[in-house]
Each structure stands twice: as C-alpha cells, then as structure tokens.
Scaffold this motif. Structure first.
Motif, mmCIF file in Angstrom:
data_model
loop_
_atom_site.group_PDB
_atom_site.id
_atom_site.type_symbol
_atom_site.label_atom_id
_atom_site.label_comp_id
_atom_site.label_asym_id
_atom_site.label_seq_id
_atom_site.Cartn_x
_atom_site.Cartn_y
_atom_site.Cartn_z
ATOM 1 N N GLY A 255 0.807 -1.209 0.000
ATOM 2 C CA GLY A 255 0.000 0.000 0.000
ATOM 3 C C GLY A 255 0.845 1.266 0.000
ATOM 4 N N ASN A 256 0.226 2.359 -0.367
ATOM 5 C CA ASN A 256 0.897 3.655 -0.417
ATOM 6 C C ASN A 256 0.595 4.414 0.870
ATOM 7 O OD1 ASN A 256 1.672 6.367 -0.945
ATOM 8 N ND2 ASN A 256 1.465 6.016 -3.146
ATOM 9 N N ILE A 257 1.577 4.456 1.767
ATOM 10 C CA ILE A 257 1.353 5.088 3.068
ATOM 11 C C ILE A 257 1.241 6.596 2.945
ATOM 12 C CG2 ILE A 257 3.780 5.430 3.707
ATOM 13 C CD1 ILE A 257 3.004 4.372 6.521
ATOM 14 N N TYR A 258 1.807 7.149 1.879
ATOM 15 C CA TYR A 258 1.743 8.597 1.677
ATOM 16 C C TYR A 258 0.340 9.046 1.293
ATOM 17 C CZ TYR A 258 6.868 8.406 1.566
ATOM 18 O OH TYR A 258 8.174 8.199 1.883
ATOM 19 N N ARG A 259 -0.305 8.246 0.456
ATOM 20 C CA ARG A 259 -1.618 8.639 -0.071
ATOM 21 C C ARG A 259 -2.758 7.753 0.437
ATOM 22 N NH1 ARG A 259 -0.894 12.485 -3.897
ATOM 23 N NH2 ARG A 259 1.201 12.742 -4.721
ATOM 24 N N ASN A 260 -2.454 6.868 1.398
ATOM 25 C CA ASN A 260 -3.469 6.032 2.041
ATOM 26 C C ASN A 260 -4.236 5.175 1.038
ATOM 27 O OD1 ASN A 260 -4.866 5.084 4.336
ATOM 28 N ND2 ASN A 260 -6.542 6.519 3.994
ATOM 29 N N ARG A 261 -3.470 4.522 0.137
ATOM 30 C CA ARG A 261 -4.063 3.652 -0.866
ATOM 31 C C ARG A 261 -3.607 2.214 -0.624
ATOM 32 N NH1 ARG A 261 -2.478 7.362 -6.123
ATOM 33 N NH2 ARG A 261 -3.920 9.091 -5.732
ATOM 34 N N PRO A 262 -4.537 1.252 -0.539
ATOM 35 C CA PRO A 262 -4.152 -0.141 -0.290
ATOM 36 C C PRO A 262 -3.458 -0.769 -1.488
ATOM 37 C CG PRO A 262 -6.493 0.005 -0.742
ATOM 38 C CD PRO A 262 -5.994 1.417 -0.652
ATOM 39 N N GLY A 263 -2.650 -1.791 -1.208
ATOM 40 C CA GLY A 263 -1.987 -2.544 -2.257
ATOM 41 C C GLY A 263 -2.542 -3.953 -2.314
ATOM 42 N N LEU A 264 -1.694 -4.902 -2.681
ATOM 43 C CA LEU A 264 -2.112 -6.304 -2.731
ATOM 44 C C LEU A 264 -2.540 -6.791 -1.351
ATOM 45 C CD1 LEU A 264 -2.297 -8.992 -4.340
ATOM 46 C CD2 LEU A 264 0.088 -9.398 -3.710
ATOM 47 N N ALA A 265 -1.829 -6.392 -0.317
ATOM 48 C CA ALA A 265 -2.159 -6.771 1.056
ATOM 49 C C ALA A 265 -3.308 -5.911 1.560
ATOM 50 C CB ALA A 265 -0.942 -6.604 1.951
#
Length: 299
Positions: A255-265
C-alpha cells in the motif's frame, strides 16, 4: 503579501538571499567547524528550500500535484555546492563515475525486495492482512517509458544529494557509520513535513503526527543500508536502484502510506506497510546488523 500568490521573482530573490547568508557562514575557518562548513551549509539550504516548497505546494491550489518535484532539491543544492567547492564541471560526475560491482547491484535489488516480502509475510501470518499471492503478477504495476524516466529522475534527485554529496562530505570527517547516521537523521527530518501534510490531506485514519514519526523512523533506519550500498561501490547507482525498487514495489504490495491507498495486502496500511510499524520493526533488525558491519574509520 499572500504566500499563495508568490511568483518566480520572489522565489529567485529568496533563494539569492538564502545563498548569500550561507556563503557568508561558509567563511568560518576555526576548528571544529572548518571541515564541516560545506555539509552544514548544504543541510541548511536543502531544508529551508524544501520546507518553503512544501509550504508553497500545500497552500497553492494544485500544489499537491507537484510534490514529487521536491525530490530534485537535494540534487540541485549538491550541484551548487560541488561547483562552489571544486570549481569545475567534471566534479559533477563524481557520484556516478565509479562502475558498481556485482555485489552492490545484487544487494540493491535484494535488500528492498526482502524487506517488503518479510513485512508481507509477517502481516499475513499474524492475521494483520490478507494477501492473495496468486494476484502478485498483476498487482505490481508496470511503467511506460516516460513513467520509468521520471521515476529514475526523482530518486536520482534525492540520491545525488544525500549519498552523492552529503554522505561523502561527512565521511571525510566522521567516518562511515556516523556520517550515514547523520544523513539518516537529516533525510528523516526532510521527509517530516511532506509526510504530515499528505497524511492530513489524504485523510489517513491514524494521527498524522504518529504516522509521520513512524515513517521518519523507517527513513532513518534505511540510511545505513543505503550508505552501505554506496560505500561498497563508490557510486550512487546502487542507492538509486534501492530507492527505485522500493518506491515501485512497496506501494503495490503493502500500500501507499503517503496517499493512504491499499496494495495487494488488505489491512491497516499504517501497521503492515514497509514504512509503517512492521516495516520499522523489520528495518531495525537490518539496521543493527549494519551497525556491526560498518567500518569505523573515515575514508
């Protein structure tokens, strides 16, 4: 004067004024400051310009779109300081002149990949995240040629400054481990306002201050591995590769911690991310290993 409406003339005047102050401060010739005057001046210039750019980007209407350009400031300042010190254009190529060895290239790829997948495994085993590993191949985004060029340019902007200029300048006086730690502290401080603002604007579920402190901790912990790749190669190419691989894979998987977007996990990004809580724990182990591995003498 409304800060939002500052135009290029004001920025040029501000930069000139700041450079004049730093130039004057570089006149100090007494020990212990004599050998540190250039890196100290560099740190001041980078932080002031970066914080000013962050404030401008935050208050301007579409400034968030331009946040990535802050990554060029360390390199631009390093170019100025190299020219002031060396007074020749060939000195600008010093950070990339050495040909990286195989060891440094392998390390620069394996280190970020290992950190990311260790974090992912811990998150899955502890039940903090669910991961569909069968989607791994499709979850990692590809790059167009233009995106690849920009991604390399952005990380080079940071690495040319931090590992290409500040690290070797400090290393002349303080030795590898102390210089790498100081670069890590400055690197973390440099990230702080940017992370805090993005966490606030993007609506991070955690306290923006807490998220910023954890992310800054991870940045500091990464300073030794980044410096290690530089010292074993004499080039900023391995740190550039580490930075690029990390910025590419970590957001797609954790996930992208900067923009609060989830990734595969699928889980709490603040907890499972490589720049979050689990990342800080894993990075601490690697940091301690590097503390014992680093040489103590200046080179």
């Amino acid at each position: 004067m409304d800060f939002i409406n500052l135009n290029l003339d004001y920025w040029i005047a501000f930069a000139g004024f700041l450079l004049a102050i730093i130039w004057q401060s570089l006149g100090m010739n007494n020990y212990p400051y004599r050998d540190l005057k250039w890196p100290i001046g560099y740190i001041i210039l980078v932080l002031v310009l970066s914080y000013a750019f962050t404030a401008y980007a935050y208050f301007s209407a579409d400034g968030l779109k331009h946040f990535n350009y802050i990554m060029f400031i360390p390199a631009l300042c390093a170019i100025v300081f190299r020219l002031l010190q060396k007074r020749n254009l060939s000195s600008l190529l010093e950070p990339i002149r050495a040909i990286p060895n195989i060891k440094s290239l392998v390390f620069s790829i394996l280190y970020p990949v290992c950190i990311i997948f260790i974090c992912a495994l811990i998150a899955q085993v502890t039940g903090l995240a669910t991961i569909d590993w069968e989607k791994l191949g499709t979850s990692i985004s590809g790059f167009s040629v233009l995106q690849f060029v920009w991604a390399i340019a952005f990380v080079t902007g940071e690495e040319y400054g931090w590992r290409g200029y500040l690290l070797p300048e400090l290393n002349k006086v303080m030795g590898p481990i102390i210089s790498a730690s100081i670069v890590g502290i400055i690197w973390a401080i440099w990230h702080g306002p940017l992370v805090y603002i993005l966490a606030t604007v993007m609506g991070a579920p955690q306290s923006p201050l807490l998220l910023t402190l954890v992310q800054m901790t991870v940045v500091f912990l990464f300073s030794l591995p980044f410096a290690y790749s530089y010292f074993i190669s004499g080039s900023i190419i391995p740190p550039i590769i580490i930075h690029f691989v990390w910025n590419w894979i970590n957001p797609d998987i954790l996930g992208n911690i900067y923009r609060n977007r989830p990734g595969l996990a699928q889980g709490d990004i603040f907890i499972i991310n490589g720049e979050g809580v689990i990342g800080a724990i894993v990075a601490t182990g690697f940091f301690l290993w590097f503390v014992f591995k680093f040489p103590r003498k200046a080179t």
